[in-house]
Write a protein that holds these residues in place. Sequence first.
Motif, PDB file in Angstrom:
ATOM      1  N   PHE A  23      51.048  31.841  32.517  1.00 53.72           N
ATOM      2  CA  PHE A  23      50.530  31.178  33.658  1.00 53.72           C
ATOM      3  C   PHE A  23      51.153  32.607  34.519  1.00 53.72           C
ATOM      4  O   PHE A  23      49.406  33.269  35.924  1.00 53.72           O
ATOM      5  CB  PHE A  23      50.531  30.162  33.781  1.00 53.72           C
ATOM      6  N   THR A  24      51.548  32.529  35.094  1.00 53.55           N
ATOM      7  CA  THR A  24      52.497  33.799  36.107  1.00 53.55           C
ATOM      8  C   THR A  24      52.267  34.952  36.266  1.00 53.55           C
ATOM      9  O   THR A  24      51.792  35.570  36.890  1.00 53.55           O
ATOM     10  CB  THR A  24      54.000  33.517  36.172  1.00 53.55           C
ATOM     11  N   THR A  25      52.007  35.327  34.524  1.00 54.81           N
ATOM     12  CA  THR A  25      51.570  37.055  33.987  1.00 54.81           C
ATOM     13  C   THR A  25      50.598  37.367  34.617  1.00 54.81           C
ATOM     14  O   THR A  25      49.313  38.385  35.614  1.00 54.81           O
ATOM     15  CB  THR A  25      51.883  37.076  33.029  1.00 54.81           C
ATOM     16  N   LEU A  26      49.117  35.960  34.006  1.00 54.24           N
ATOM     17  CA  LEU A  26      48.170  36.583  34.611  1.00 54.24           C
ATOM     18  C   LEU A  26      47.806  36.280  36.325  1.00 54.24           C
ATOM     19  O   LEU A  26      46.774  37.444  37.052  1.00 54.24           O
ATOM     20  CB  LEU A  26      47.274  35.396  34.065  1.00 54.24           C
ATOM     21  N   SER A  27      48.598  34.913  36.487  1.00 55.82           N
ATOM     22  CA  SER A  27      48.376  35.289  37.778  1.00 55.82           C
ATOM     23  C   SER A  27      48.434  36.929  38.860  1.00 55.82           C
ATOM     24  O   SER A  27      48.575  37.291  39.568  1.00 55.82           O
ATOM     25  CB  SER A  27      49.093  33.972  38.683  1.00 55.82           C
ATOM     26  N   PHE A  28      49.669  37.218  38.636  1.00 64.64           N
ATOM     27  CA  PHE A  28      50.186  38.543  39.473  1.00 64.64           C
ATOM     28  C   PHE A  28      49.652  39.301  38.932  1.00 64.64           C
ATOM     29  O   PHE A  28      49.911  40.746  39.602  1.00 64.64           O
ATOM     30  CB  PHE A  28      52.057  38.602  38.781  1.00 64.64           C
TER      31      PHE A  28
END
Length: 502
Positions: free
Chosen positions: A321-326
């Motif tokens: 989730f954090t990867t796609l978010s950033f």
Amino acid sequence: MRRTLQRLPFLLILQGLGAAAMFAPAIHAYQLRYLHTARSFFYSGIVFLILFAFLAVALGTRGREGSTRAQLTGLVGALVLLPLMLAVPFREALGDAYIGNAWFEMISCLTTTGATLYPGEGQLPPTLHLWRAMVGWMGGLLFWVSALAILAPLNLGGFEVVATDLTAAGRTALRERRAVRPGERLRRYAVRLAPIYAGLTLILWIGLALTGTSGTTGAILAMSTMSTSGIVPGGWRGETILPEMLIFVFLIFGVSRLTFRNDFINRERGVLLKDPEIRLAAILVVMVPAFLFLRHFLGSIENEGQDDLGAAIQALWGATFTTLSFLTTTGFESSSFEDARFWSGLPTPGLVLIGLALLGGGVATTAGGVKLLRIYALYKHGAREMGRLVYPNSIGGSGSRGRRLRREGAFVAWIFFMLFAIVLAVTMAALTLAGLGFEEAMVLSVAALSNTGPLADVGGGAPILYADQGLAARVILAFVMVLGRMETLAIVALFNRDFWRA
């Protein structure tokens, strides 16, 4: 009336829309009995609507509508001047004597950066968080429309690479759409894209409500997700995985423009799977979480937590989730990713998140950064050059489209990348002169230029507060946000004499 509105300057139309939007938070504050906040937005909306009416009467009879050049300059002016108007009710409601703080807050929201001077819980009433999200949402819609109506005809905003990858039919369609009058083109794309943008936001809001998220918080999250602004209520952290899963699905719209329209390219079966931006994003969303999960897993072995399967699954989801978010420059950090710190005993790898924000999302989306299509063009050129080292007389293949992307596309992508790097270096130097340390200057420069404001919380060894920075640093960061949102090639075009002669 319609013909009069068509002749109004682009900046004035945006001013009228911003003034009309002030009545929504006024109603919201009244319902919550924040009466001073309600009055601040209601009176500000009335005053600025009256000002809009006077200016519309004065300028509506001037004659023909503006050119594409005028719309580009109006867009730049809107990013600098419009936040002054949007900051008035924010300042009045907050009671802050210094309007510069509210101006920084609004310019951060309008450029979909999401940096804030009030990160703590309880520092702002819910209505002001809603107003921040609304400004970011309107900024996202503005750039959805402007990318196709203003930047595409000028071969700016990533379309300088797209133009090298079009079929003959696509180039013909592009020329035809450039021939349409600028005002008509702007209205046409606004009518086509606004319902899609608003509909997706509404669907996400309803989905978040079904997961138990409160109405105001769900609206803020839905608007900040679609605009990739990363704006959240103060101190908010997701309590369950369901809201994050919904947000994850809608973050995909920041990866490629093909997720919401075809954009001059003939649609074929499986076109999304063939899109280089989506394929490159998929590779990153698989490889980076795998690296982060392995990092946390090795750390958990040292902490004797390797038998906790639930924590391992949470760490994997949090990293994904954090990867796609950033990558889409939104900047949401998964609550599961925060739990992974306690599982592994390792801090957040800020350098990885900085790299993802620098890569950015898709062309003609609300995401910032260098953009995935430019990265893909540089990769194809580099792979071809490496192949020529081994086989100097080989033929590259991939047809004329592939050759154009590797040559002309990579050339303009490299120019943009170098301009991006130069601006980043100059910004870091300016912030250093303003009194910041090297690490703080680097993180804040990347956050501003890539329009990823939440990067300040996780990019360094410790969270960096925008409120702790001096006036000079805030002004520098504000203008860099505008530069990152408009992209350096568009700003350089304004100083080109041939641009004004055309």
